[in-house]
Design a protein around this motif. Structure first.
Motif, PDB file in Angstrom:
ATOM      1  N   TYR A   3       7.978 -85.084  56.795  1.00 51.84           N
ATOM      2  CA  TYR A   3       6.887 -85.912  56.302  1.00 51.84           C
ATOM      3  C   TYR A   3       7.336 -87.298  55.849  1.00 51.84           C
ATOM      4  CZ  TYR A   3       3.661 -82.051  56.456  1.00 51.84           C
ATOM      5  OH  TYR A   3       2.849 -81.054  56.886  1.00 51.84           O
ATOM      6  N   PRO A   6       5.618 -90.378  57.936  1.00 53.11           N
ATOM      7  CA  PRO A   6       4.198 -90.585  57.618  1.00 53.11           C
ATOM      8  C   PRO A   6       3.962 -91.078  56.193  1.00 53.11           C
ATOM      9  CG  PRO A   6       4.497 -88.501  58.727  1.00 53.11           C
ATOM     10  CD  PRO A   6       5.851 -89.042  58.480  1.00 53.11           C
ATOM     11  N   ILE A   7       4.712 -90.518  55.225  1.00 55.05           N
ATOM     12  CA  ILE A   7       4.510 -90.952  53.839  1.00 55.05           C
ATOM     13  C   ILE A   7       4.928 -92.403  53.678  1.00 55.05           C
ATOM     14  CG2 ILE A   7       5.291 -90.619  51.468  1.00 55.05           C
ATOM     15  CD1 ILE A   7       5.403 -87.657  52.014  1.00 55.05           C
ATOM     16  N   ASN A   9       4.847 -94.638  55.984  1.00 53.82           N
ATOM     17  CA  ASN A   9       3.776 -95.424  56.602  1.00 53.82           C
ATOM     18  C   ASN A   9       2.607 -95.601  55.647  1.00 53.82           C
ATOM     19  OD1 ASN A   9       5.016 -95.924  58.976  1.00 53.82           O
ATOM     20  ND2 ASN A   9       4.067 -94.250  60.104  1.00 53.82           N
ATOM     21  N   LEU A  10       2.240 -94.502  54.965  1.00 54.38           N
ATOM     22  CA  LEU A  10       1.137 -94.575  54.015  1.00 54.38           C
ATOM     23  C   LEU A  10       1.454 -95.570  52.908  1.00 54.38           C
ATOM     24  CD1 LEU A  10      -0.164 -90.955  53.386  1.00 54.38           C
ATOM     25  CD2 LEU A  10      -1.284 -92.799  54.560  1.00 54.38           C
TER      26      LEU A  10
END
Lengths: 218, 320
Positions: A3, A6-7, A9-10
């Motif tokens: 993860y 994605p994290i 990116n967030l």
């Protein structure tokens, strides 16, 4: 960790969101709070990058970010603003919707510019270079479109945030010596600019930088 | 068609009709608590509706049939919208008939009828409210479309049920564009439902009204239907938000049986409770903006949605 990317990116998206929120705010104290949030997100993302890449140096720079940008600088700025009574900065050179549109164009430009550069980077965070560039350009835009000295300084500090993020995402951070030097520079810079604020206000009885143009000798 | 899907479809519609006033009551209660007032009871909206249904209609002499039909059209469109939105289950016969773009058209239909009805009597306040409502609407609709495009890009479909199914199939998919779309969506939701930064739902000052100004001429059962329809609209918007951003717990096509239904009921209840409290918090923290600031506010939500699209193109999660 599956993860991590994605994290990250967030978090990068949050950083960009906060930059836009800063462009749209009129109250100086809100700007300082947003700046603190930006620092907090920077701290989180640096910690994540440090964890995933296994570079312990990055933990130190994350701690430095937390101390300086989340705690110290916002405190100093809040005290400065209270002392100066400069809570409002309703005057912008260009109105806010137009500024936001310009910001959108800048984001497109930054994304386009970063695309070929990030192809060459080898880090897991290379896609975020575009966002870092966009944050830098947006802070620049904020410095240009605001008239009050305090908001311009906040724009300057936000720009430093963007640069730091660019360094972390492109090359896993700068050497520790450089980073310490920059941190010290920023801290001293805010102190000196704080002194300047008082000087400017004493001279012109306002923090509006348009008054500086009167100093020109013909 | 299986009888279970028909049962689900009508169950969902009935739940929406029944719960919508409760949701409005919950928000009002949370707002009262946060502002240190004594809160009205949760069932206050129902009492209001019963009182209004008991009364006799006072109709203006100049009212045309349009004025009298409009409450029924409003209520009908909102119930139809509730049937399309997957709030409890995705396997809905109605949902296949219309995608999210048609849904926005449905909301626009309701808006046009309400505005026409407000201008029908010819009072100044009604006309003013209708004009303001149209201004807000024409700015909010493109923003809402852009927000939906964010979600459409992820799964390549314009139907809300297939979006929810897509999310459930890839639970690990986290796209950074979602943050932008979610913030923009909350802004549009507040503007479209006559909530605080744009319009004050509890105001008594006609000059600042937008939504309320259009209802000034309505009374008794007409007013009750219009109020119920606006409660349903808020409920529908909340359910669109749940479907787009937090679709956990909604019963998918593959899920069958009582357990899935119970889970989706519980999930919807929890989401509504949290969302209501969050809306009340946002409303308590924000001051009403001047009407001329409203375009700025909505332009910002539009820009955020466009930014979401850009961010998706730059670092969007690749679909597995």
């Amino acid at each position: 960790m599956p993860y991590t990317v994605p994290i990250l990116n967030l978090l990068a998206a949050c950083l960009l969101l906060i930059s836009f929120a800063m462009l749209s705010r009129r109250r100086t104290q809100r700007l300082v709070n947003l700046f603190a949030w930006q620092g907090a997100i920077l701290f989180l993302s640096t910690c994540l990058v440090a964890h995933s890449s296994g570079l312990h140096e990055l933990y130190y720079s994350a701690a430095l970010t937390l101390l300086l940008k989340v705690i110290a600088l916002p405190l100093i700025l809040h005290r400065l603003i209270n002392r100066l009574g400069a809570q409002w900065d309703s005057e912008t050179v260009v109105n806010i919707p137009l500024t936001m549109l310009a910001g959108l164009v800048l984001v497109i430009f930054a994304f386009g510019l970063a695309q070929p550069i990030s192809m060459m980077a080898t880090t897991i965070t290379r896609n975020m270079l575009g966002i870092a560039l966009a944050v830098i350009l947006l802070s620049f835009l904020m410095m240009i479109t605001r008239r009050k000295a305090v908001t311009q300084v906040i724009g300057f500090l936000a720009m430093e945030n963007g640069l730091f993020f660019a360094a972390t995402s492109a090359t896993y951070g700068m050497p520790m010596v450089v980073e310490l030097g920059i941190a010290l520079d920023v801290l001293v810079g805010v102190f000196i600019l704080g002194l300047f604020f008082f000087q400017i206000r004493e001279q012109f009885e306002s923090l509006d930088l348009r008054n500086m143009e009167n100093l020109k000798e013909d | 068609m299986k009888s279970i899907t028909v049962f689900r479809q009508f169950g969902e519609m009935l739940v929406a009709i029944a719960i919508a006033p409760l949701f409005a009551g919950w928000i009002a209660q949370c707002r009262a608590w946060m502002q240190n007032r004594s809160a009205p009871p949760l069932i206050q909206p129902y009492r209001m509706l019963r009182k209004l249904f008991d009364k006799d209609v006072a109709l203006a002499e100049t009212a045309s049939p349009l004025f009298r039909i409009t409450p029924y059209i409003l209520f009908g469109t909102m119930v139809l919208a509730a049937a399309i939105i997957p709030s409890l289950a995705t396997d809905l016969p109605f949902a296949r008939a219309a995608d999210a773009i048609a849904l926005i058209g449905l909301f626009a239909t309701a808006r046009v009828f309400l505005s026409l009805a407000a201008m029908d009597i010819g009072t100044a306040f009604g006309t003013m409210g209708a004009r303001r409502e149209m201004m807000i609407g024409f700015l909010a609709e493109p923003a809402l479309l852009m927000i939906l495009f964010n979600a459409f890009l992820l799964f390549g479909s314009t139907a809300l049920p297939s979006l929810v199914d897509g999310y459930r199939a890839h639970p690990s998919l986290m796209d950074p564009s979602i943050i932008f779309a979610a913030v923009a969506f909350v802004m549009v939701l507040l503007a479209e439902n006559a909530r605080l930064p744009i319009d004050n739902p509890t105001t008594h000052l006609e000059l600042t009204m937008i939504h309320e100004a259009m209802l000034l001429e309505y009374s008794a059962r007409h007013l009750a239907l219009v109020e119920w329809a606006s409660n349903l609209k808020l409920f529908n918007y909340a359910c669109i938000g749940f479907a787009l951003f937090i679709p956990w717990g909604i019963a998918t096509h593959s899920a069958d049986g009582v357990v899935a239904m119970l889970i989706s009921d519980a999930a919807l209840a929890i989401k509504l409770i949290v969302a209501g409290a969050a809306l009340a918090l946002i409303e308590s923290l924000s001051a009403k903006v001047r009407i001329f600031r409203a375009p700025e506010y909505l332009a910002m939500s539009f820009l955020l949605a466009v930014l979401g699209l850009l961010v998706h193109l730059l670092l969007g999660a690749k679909q597995a």
